[in-house]
Design a protein around this motif. Sequence first.
Motif, PDB file in Angstrom:
ATOM      1  N   VAL A 126     -26.320  -3.775  47.543  1.00 45.10           N
ATOM      2  CA  VAL A 126     -24.924  -3.478  47.214  1.00 45.10           C
ATOM      3  C   VAL A 126     -24.393  -4.479  46.192  1.00 45.10           C
ATOM      4  CG1 VAL A 126     -22.561  -3.433  48.117  1.00 45.10           C
ATOM      5  CG2 VAL A 126     -24.411  -2.395  49.434  1.00 45.10           C
ATOM      6  N   ILE A 127     -24.704  -5.767  46.418  1.00 42.95           N
ATOM      7  CA  ILE A 127     -24.213  -6.795  45.504  1.00 42.95           C
ATOM      8  C   ILE A 127     -24.783  -6.586  44.104  1.00 42.95           C
ATOM      9  CG2 ILE A 127     -24.235  -9.272  44.992  1.00 42.95           C
ATOM     10  CD1 ILE A 127     -24.220  -9.783  47.978  1.00 42.95           C
ATOM     11  N   ARG A 128     -26.101  -6.310  44.052  1.00 45.40           N
ATOM     12  CA  ARG A 128     -26.738  -6.123  42.750  1.00 45.40           C
ATOM     13  C   ARG A 128     -26.161  -4.889  42.051  1.00 45.40           C
ATOM     14  NH1 ARG A 128     -29.439  -9.401  39.430  1.00 45.40           N
ATOM     15  NH2 ARG A 128     -30.961 -10.064  40.960  1.00 45.40           N
ATOM     16  N   ASP A 129     -25.976  -3.798  42.798  1.00 45.33           N
ATOM     17  CA  ASP A 129     -25.417  -2.585  42.201  1.00 45.33           C
ATOM     18  C   ASP A 129     -24.018  -2.839  41.662  1.00 45.33           C
ATOM     19  OD1 ASP A 129     -27.651  -1.209  42.801  1.00 45.33           O
ATOM     20  OD2 ASP A 129     -26.810  -0.041  44.442  1.00 45.33           O
ATOM     21  N   GLU A 130     -23.220  -3.549  42.460  1.00 45.86           N
ATOM     22  CA  GLU A 130     -21.851  -3.840  42.076  1.00 45.86           C
ATOM     23  C   GLU A 130     -21.828  -4.613  40.765  1.00 45.86           C
ATOM     24  OE1 GLU A 130     -18.104  -6.253  44.043  1.00 45.86           O
ATOM     25  OE2 GLU A 130     -19.876  -5.915  45.256  1.00 45.86           O
TER      26      GLU A 130
END
Lengths: 451, 451
Positions: free
Chosen positions: B255-259
């Motif tokens: 999620v962090i990387r996608d964000e």
Amino acid sequence: MIEEREQKQGRIAETVTDHLQDGTLPEAKRMLNALHPSEIANLLESFPPAQRKVLWELVDEEIDGEVLLQVNDEVRGGLIREMDERELLAATSGMDMDDLADFMQDLPRTLTGEILHSLDNQNRQRLEAVLAYPEDSAGGLMNTDTVTVRPDVSLDVVFRYLRMRGEMPELTDHLFVVSRFDHFLGVLRVSDLLTRDPAGRVEDLLITEAVVIPAEMSDRDVARMFEDRDLISAPVLDSRGRLIGRITIDDVVDVIRDEAEQSILSMAGLGEEEDLFAPVWSSTRRRAGWLGLNLVTALLAAYVIGLFEATIQEVVALAVLMPVVASMGGIAGTQTLALVIRALALGQIATRNTRALLLKELGIGLLNGLLWAAVLAGVALVWFGRPTIGVIIAAAMTINLGTAAASGVLVPLILKRFGIDPALAGGVILTTVTDIVGFTAFLGLATLFLL
Amino acid sequence: MIEEREQKQGRIAETVTDHLQDGTLPEAKRMLNALHPSEIANLLESFPPAQRKVLWELVDEEIDGEVLLQVNDEVRGGLIREMDERELLAATSGMDMDDLADFMQDLPRTLTGEILHSLDNQNRQRLEAVLAYPEDSAGGLMNTDTVTVRPDVSLDVVFRYLRMRGEMPELTDHLFVVSRFDHFLGVLRVSDLLTRDPAGRVEDLLITEAVVIPAEMSDRDVARMFEDRDLISAPVLDSRGRLIGRITIDDVVDVIRDEAEQSILSMAGLGEEEDLFAPVWSSTRRRAGWLGLNLVTALLAAYVIGLFEATIQEVVALAVLMPVVASMGGIAGTQTLALVIRALALGQIATRNTRALLLKELGIGLLNGLLWAAVLAGVALVWFGRPTIGVIIAAAMTINLGTAAASGVLVPLILKRFGIDPALAGGVILTTVTDIVGFTAFLGLATLFLL
């Protein structure tokens, strides 16, 4: 939910602000210290320096250290300047060695010796091990508090050892199996420890093909590896294969978040650790360089326009329309650039596929160039009533969108070849190219066909 | 080290490419399947569609599912179209329920029923539990495979239960303690299980103030919470306080990387899942909207210039210099914008500190405005030999950098108030403002004082 969480934080912040202004500090102090250290850190970052200082005085001394580790470098520097030596020493007690190693770089030199002195022998050696590696390497990121076992003992013995040891380091999903000389042999999964027959031996459950991290690996590579392999913790080995520490996912998450923030900020020529309320004067100086660089490139574009002064004098409509051609090139090029920068970060671009990528982006650039060139030609025709201007602007726009596509692919690749971060310099160079090509194409064609 | 890792991946990619061209497919197949599924996914993304298709045929069927979960949505769609129903069903077997729930949204409708049918009762209920929540909520992110224990048993009983159960779910750092009705009571840390007296009871080690996650929380908030609290896993509760699943750090890292990727790409008007080798035609259509929007804003700026045609006709030097004023405003504004967007994402900006932030940014804008205005005035004077032009451009530049600072703070705040993502629309609006103000200030002042 984002709103809900922000609202909660917001309400606390408002109330704390009110208490600060009323002077009812005990109430503010109570509210503040009920928060998690990371929330306190976030709150401190959101206050201008004067209020931040008052707030910092209210934070309980026991959590000073944890809060300091969570705020960004610039804010941390400011808070440290408010603390005396005793408070700073107290804040460092209980820190993990990797955190302490980072933290010490912000402390006055006089304190460094004192801190090393205050540690016991084992912790001093551990701290020195971390300090021996750069901050942005696996060695700088690692923690030295590892739980190791020998291969030739039974799980029952491991249990006895763990119960005797008492506390386990946080995020322990593996125990590390080492030889008598600290040579790393493999890992024993905690889940195996829990679910297998306690009479069995460690070596029978030993996983030898576990991921290991060389101490010199860069923190970004460590992050990618954790991400790709879904790791919680991984052993760090020195160049001789000895276990020297352990990296855990919580530190990796910070690396990923920093990396992400950095690329957004660095596209605007800002540093990752920029304080929201940095002093005006130091921010001005920091940003001045970037603006100066952009002034040079803007003057370069102006010089190009200057070459066509006579043409503009003749047909003023050109001055009106020329920024449109340049700006569309910049926008289209930035799209390609963003895509290529991400692919470069993922290691997905190499000689083998550069040509295919270039052709694809050129195709997109030319198709979109033709589409919007037609629209723009129509607008120009209606506006100025001169069909030739319409044809010229359409041609210039198609040329510039093709150039933008090619630059969007090639500029970051060339920058990378020279070891320059494409996220930092890519945008400036790209828009310089699209400005110059845009103005030259439009005004050049106009000079040829209009005069 | 980045280079080393990339070189390794690069070498494999080159060799695989060679084998593809030679037609020595068995060799390519061997090399490919020796990689980790995430590396295979990365490699697949980096090949143009035709080669990607050949490569995909070579991937061992057992790991198809894992690879499909790692590639981005667009590439996944393409790969799925190459597979028949049997292969797709095989790929879904063994997937975690949270992954399966995501995956099913890409599958043809006809298969959805078949998959639900192929699951046993328990897994079907679990899958339906995940499908009941949006993909970007805690409920959509959670896994349903949790290990639960009762509070009134001894640790010895827990051990016996775990040994009987066999495998533990990955990333289990806590066991969840629930009442007979699945009501969540707290957690039992695995490290306590390992280090405490096995005769003790679960309730004596029960941690009741553990972080719990409501199923409706947004995935970004979940990510912030994991980050702030250094979590490995956390229980997900429904609105009645019953344990319905567990979120683990590996999903949060995604999620962090996608964000992070999304905010970089969305600044260029691109979607997060953009395939590096998307077909030219569909990419052209996707990017056309963004370019069209920017054409409108560029024409707006052109319209403003058009108002001063007579002035430019008189003094052509103005046409040469005007892009400099506009462009410097855009650059300065983007710096403020990037800072504010990050602070907004961290929830650090509220009514209480907007004024202080605005004043600070205005201060920086005006100081840098004066500095570079002086430089630019000097350049204009030397270039065109007309002091008035120097004074006018300096004044226009100062006005525009002040405007840029104010817009950099206010535009994202206003967008957020209206529920629009500031990272997506902020840049376009900001540069439209700085273009229009830049041209108007410069050409307007020139009309007043030069003619």
